[in-house]
Design a protein around this motif. Sequence first.
Motif, PDB file in Angstrom:
ATOM      1  N   SER A 142       0.824  -1.212   0.000  1.00  0.00           N
ATOM      2  CA  SER A 142       0.000   0.000   0.000  1.00  0.00           C
ATOM      3  C   SER A 142       0.857   1.259   0.000  1.00  0.00           C
ATOM      4  CB  SER A 142      -0.931  -0.001   1.216  1.00  0.00           C
ATOM      5  OG  SER A 142      -0.175  -0.080   2.428  1.00  0.00           O
ATOM      6  N   ASN A 143       1.998   1.214   0.687  1.00  0.00           N
ATOM      7  CA  ASN A 143       2.855   2.416   0.727  1.00  0.00           C
ATOM      8  C   ASN A 143       3.553   2.648  -0.602  1.00  0.00           C
ATOM      9  OD1 ASN A 143       3.539   4.532   2.629  1.00  0.00           O
ATOM     10  ND2 ASN A 143       5.669   3.849   2.385  1.00  0.00           N
ATOM     11  N   MET A 144       3.830   1.573  -1.325  1.00  0.00           N
ATOM     12  CA  MET A 144       4.393   1.703  -2.673  1.00  0.00           C
ATOM     13  C   MET A 144       3.420   2.471  -3.564  1.00  0.00           C
ATOM     14  SD  MET A 144       6.420   0.700  -5.363  1.00  0.00           S
ATOM     15  CE  MET A 144       6.204   0.380  -7.109  1.00  0.00           C
ATOM     16  N   LEU A 145       2.154   2.121  -3.508  1.00  0.00           N
ATOM     17  CA  LEU A 145       1.149   2.811  -4.317  1.00  0.00           C
ATOM     18  C   LEU A 145       1.040   4.278  -3.910  1.00  0.00           C
ATOM     19  CD1 LEU A 145      -1.654   0.086  -4.417  1.00  0.00           C
ATOM     20  CD2 LEU A 145      -0.103   0.732  -6.270  1.00  0.00           C
ATOM     21  N   ARG A 146       1.144   4.532  -2.612  1.00  0.00           N
ATOM     22  CA  ARG A 146       1.063   5.911  -2.147  1.00  0.00           C
ATOM     23  C   ARG A 146       2.257   6.722  -2.626  1.00  0.00           C
ATOM     24  NH1 ARG A 146       2.961   9.053   1.693  1.00  0.00           N
ATOM     25  NH2 ARG A 146       4.286   7.407   2.544  1.00  0.00           N
ATOM     26  N   LEU A 147       3.434   6.135  -2.605  1.00  0.00           N
ATOM     27  CA  LEU A 147       4.642   6.848  -3.005  1.00  0.00           C
ATOM     28  C   LEU A 147       4.608   7.248  -4.485  1.00  0.00           C
ATOM     29  CD1 LEU A 147       7.425   4.828  -1.125  1.00  0.00           C
ATOM     30  CD2 LEU A 147       6.498   7.076  -0.528  1.00  0.00           C
ATOM     31  N   VAL A 148       4.060   6.373  -5.337  1.00  0.00           N
ATOM     32  CA  VAL A 148       4.035   6.681  -6.770  1.00  0.00           C
ATOM     33  C   VAL A 148       2.800   7.481  -7.163  1.00  0.00           C
ATOM     34  CG1 VAL A 148       5.433   4.671  -7.356  1.00  0.00           C
ATOM     35  CG2 VAL A 148       2.929   4.502  -7.392  1.00  0.00           C
ATOM     36  N   VAL A 154       8.042  11.052 -10.294  1.00  0.00           N
ATOM     37  CA  VAL A 154       6.622  10.834 -10.573  1.00  0.00           C
ATOM     38  C   VAL A 154       5.864  12.119 -10.260  1.00  0.00           C
ATOM     39  CG1 VAL A 154       6.678   8.359 -10.127  1.00  0.00           C
ATOM     40  CG2 VAL A 154       6.202   9.939  -8.240  1.00  0.00           C
ATOM     41  N   ILE A 155       4.716  12.266 -10.896  1.00  0.00           N
ATOM     42  CA  ILE A 155       3.844  13.415 -10.652  1.00  0.00           C
ATOM     43  C   ILE A 155       2.561  12.903 -10.011  1.00  0.00           C
ATOM     44  CG2 ILE A 155       2.635  15.377 -11.682  1.00  0.00           C
ATOM     45  CD1 ILE A 155       4.608  15.251 -13.998  1.00  0.00           C
ATOM     46  N   HIS A 156       2.306  13.336  -8.791  1.00  0.00           N
ATOM     47  CA  HIS A 156       1.108  12.916  -8.080  1.00  0.00           C
ATOM     48  C   HIS A 156      -0.131  13.621  -8.645  1.00  0.00           C
ATOM     49  CE1 HIS A 156       3.049  11.183  -4.171  1.00  0.00           C
ATOM     50  NE2 HIS A 156       3.554  10.660  -5.280  1.00  0.00           N
ATOM     51  N   PRO A 157      -1.320  13.091  -8.372  1.00  0.00           N
ATOM     52  CA  PRO A 157      -2.557  13.712  -8.872  1.00  0.00           C
ATOM     53  C   PRO A 157      -2.690  15.183  -8.500  1.00  0.00           C
ATOM     54  CG  PRO A 157      -3.023  11.520  -8.032  1.00  0.00           C
ATOM     55  CD  PRO A 157      -1.600  11.818  -7.671  1.00  0.00           C
ATOM     56  N   ASN A 158      -2.117  15.592  -7.368  1.00  0.00           N
ATOM     57  CA  ASN A 158      -2.207  16.995  -6.956  1.00  0.00           C
ATOM     58  C   ASN A 158      -1.112  17.866  -7.570  1.00  0.00           C
ATOM     59  OD1 ASN A 158       0.052  16.169  -5.557  1.00  0.00           O
ATOM     60  ND2 ASN A 158      -0.860  16.381  -3.517  1.00  0.00           N
ATOM     61  N   GLY A 159      -0.292  17.266  -8.457  1.00  0.00           N
ATOM     62  CA  GLY A 159       0.738  18.026  -9.149  1.00  0.00           C
ATOM     63  C   GLY A 159       2.097  18.023  -8.481  1.00  0.00           C
ATOM     64  N   ARG A 160       2.226  17.433  -7.319  1.00  0.00           N
ATOM     65  CA  ARG A 160       3.516  17.393  -6.621  1.00  0.00           C
ATOM     66  C   ARG A 160       4.454  16.397  -7.301  1.00  0.00           C
ATOM     67  NH1 ARG A 160       2.713  16.190  -0.480  1.00  0.00           N
ATOM     68  NH2 ARG A 160       4.912  16.830  -0.445  1.00  0.00           N
TER      69      ARG A 160
END
Length: 363
Positions: A40-46, A96-102
């Motif tokens: 789950s943390n892998m998915l959160r990191l990417v 990687v680019i998160h959904p919030n743009g970070r």
Amino acid sequence: MLLLFTGDNAVRDTFQLAEEVAHFGLWQVDLATGAMTCSSNMLRLVGLSSRAPRADGEAMRFSTLEQVTHPDDMPVIAEIQHIIADGLPFDRNFRVIHPNGRVRHLSIHGEVVVDASGRKTRAIGVLVDVTLHAETMRASQVDSERVRAIMTAIDGRLWTARSDGFRTDLLLRSANSRSVPGTWLGFNWLTRVHPDDVARARTAWAEAPHHVRSFTLDLRVLGEDDSYHWRRHYCSPIVNDDGSVREWVGLSLLINQEQSAVQAEPGILTAAQIRAARGILNWSVKDLADRTGISTGALRRIEAHEGFNRGAAPALLLIKDALSAGGVDFFVLPSGEAGVFPTRKENRLKIVAENARPKKVSI
């Protein structure tokens, strides 16, 4: 195995805590089906933790990472897939680019696992968030570039040394420098110091361990143009908690202009003065080179320059000192005309006698 929690989910909760605190996640790919499984943390990191499962139930694949990978780093993901196919281990970095743009900087390590028959079955690995490290490295790089720009502007060198003056590292120098760093390390730097200044340099470093305090040292150092230039060395000890010296750090700065302003400006010589002075002293160009440390080629270029050559002021200072010590002096009239005369009385009388001697006339 040490468990930090109790109950039926003790292992899972302990591992999840470790992942979150250390900012890492685990993944594996079934090489037979291509399906990728992540913690789950892998998915959160990417940035895929909120990814909705597909209606057709298709499993996540390694190529799914392309959905969140920074466009400039897409070749890295493609390269990793080729490496996995070849059954080789790998370490790569990508963003990687998160959904919030970070934007997050990630480091991924992986290797291929085989079964008893040697057949490749799975690719497994760890992904770590290294954003903080990347930011720190970038800040350090910016600081280094700033210091290097200053070093280039002032033609400076930053180095470390032992208490006996043995230089252990050349940290920074001018970007324009073409010399091999090894020429400035160890005691090699002393070979580039003017012979008349070597003893003073050795004495300063011999006294340094006894005083354990900062000091400055002005030396003439052979430059890349084969001429000696005045450099000021700022030397300071780095002291351990027990008072012992761990190492010395030093900064070497070019001070030719300062030396010129203090000493040489009133006595800048012309090429004609230098040639006339050599004539009075009966010195060759090589004689002058031996006494100044300036190469014969550089001396010939200086003597070929007409008028006052302020660009060669540091070298002219050395030339003036050597010729003055040899027994001549220089002057510049208010009209701007420059001249030279012998300072020793016997030389003056000799010249007068030679000029007064009647010339022989052949019949």
